[in-house]
Design an enzyme around this catalytic site. Structure first.
Site, PDB file in Angstrom:
ATOM      1  N   ASP A 171      66.564  20.504  25.810  1.00 55.58           N
ATOM      2  CA  ASP A 171      66.250  19.322  25.026  1.00 55.58           C
ATOM      3  C   ASP A 171      66.305  19.733  23.554  1.00 55.58           C
ATOM      4  OD1 ASP A 171      65.654  18.254  27.495  1.00 55.58           O
ATOM      5  OD2 ASP A 171      63.653  17.560  26.945  1.00 55.58           O
ATOM      6  N   SER A 223      61.213  25.533  18.184  1.00 60.85           N
ATOM      7  CA  SER A 223      62.113  26.682  18.189  1.00 60.85           C
ATOM      8  C   SER A 223      63.561  26.226  18.153  1.00 60.85           C
ATOM      9  CB  SER A 223      61.845  27.545  19.430  1.00 60.85           C
ATOM     10  OG  SER A 223      60.467  27.871  19.509  1.00 60.85           O
TER      11      SER A 223
END
Length: 293
Positions: free
Chosen positions: A108, A248
């Protein structure tokens, strides 16, 4: 931030994470706090706390603030905040393309894509990085000259497990030590983000997309980048690893003679828009099949 959804609609959105990072990076007091927060021992301490039962009290508020649909995830009791953050999706919620010549996102993300020019540089939200400085290897960087760099930015509301995008073989994991600064684009006005982030990459020989590199980049207060495998065989769709708490980024590098990244993704990036994708959604096509799609 400017985003484009899968229907091509562009819109602006400022999340709680964006607001927090503006305060942290955009003020003098915030940057003083940042110097403390980015020390490795602080990151380790934060990671330890988030792995304890005491951190469970943070879960409900986080779900509410980030509007996370928990119906997509396994129905279970979480033992800590990190246990919740690395939660698994229910089977069938992230389907992969049937056509194996389609290159899909392994996570995602909010995606951007860049052609790697002759001087092997690319732009991430107004900050220029060279492939060489990212990898700390001129030899590997030269191998991907005239190819593509795909930047997949995960924010705290995303599913933080990632998979392999093709069958093939992989090298061992190469770890590059660094200070933990956030990968959120808000930070780019104040620090050179990728040059300071801890990161880990592996080189891949894939069945459909030729030679590739996948790099995971850690972020502020992330305890670990957790990759499951060292050198060996990889299988399309198999979980490669996960990030612990924090937003991240995954960076993918491809050769231009093997992969064609979708033109709409490249154009949206030029327009300053990131494309929201779920794991399994399309990034491009194997070069020999791109003209047939």
């Amino acid at each position: 931030m400017k985003y484009v959804d899968q229907k091509g609609r562009c819109y602006e959105e400022e999340t709680f994470q964006d607001k927090f990072l503006k305060l942290l990076y955009g003020t003098y007091i915030g940057r003083i706090k940042l110097k403390i927060l980015t020390k490795p021992w602080i990151s380790r301490l934060g990671g330890l706390f988030l792995s304890t039962g005491f951190s469970k009290c943070l879960i409900e508020r986080f779900v509410r603030k980030n509007k996370i649909d928990m119906r997509e995830y396994e129905d279970r009791i979480y033992t800590s905040y990190n246990d919740f953050f690395t939660r698994r999706i229910k089977p069938g919620k992230r389907l992969l393309p049937e056509n194996q010549d389609i290159l899909f996102s392994p996570c995602d993300c909010k995606a951007s894509a860049y052609r790697i020019t002759e001087d092997t540089s690319f732009c991430v939200k107004d900050t220029v990085y060279t492939v060489e400085s990212l990898l700390r290897s001129r030899k590997i960087a030269d191998h991907f000259r005239n190819g593509y760099a795909v930047i997949l930015r995960l924010t705290v509301d995303d599913y933080h497990r990632y998979c392999y995008f093709d069958n093939g073989t992989k090298s061992r994991n190469y770890f590059i030590k660094g200070a933990y600064h956030t990968v959120n684009p808000t930070a780019n006005d104040y620090v050179s983000v990728y040059k300071e982030n801890a990161r880990e990459f592996t080189m891949m020989k894939t069945e459909h997309f030729g030679d590739a590199v996948q790099m995971e980049v850690g972020a502020l207060l992330v305890g670990r980048i957790v990759n499951h495998h060292e050198e060996g065989i990889m299988h399309r769709g198999m979980e490669k690893g996960y990030f612990e708490f924090g937003g991240s980024t995954i960076v993918l590098l491809f050769r231009g003679d093997k992969v064609e990244i979708d033109e709409c993704l490249l154009e949206r990036t030029k327009d300053g828009c990131e494309t929201k994708l779920k794991q399994g959604q399309r990034l491009g096509m194997a070069k020999n099949q791109s003209l047939q799609s």
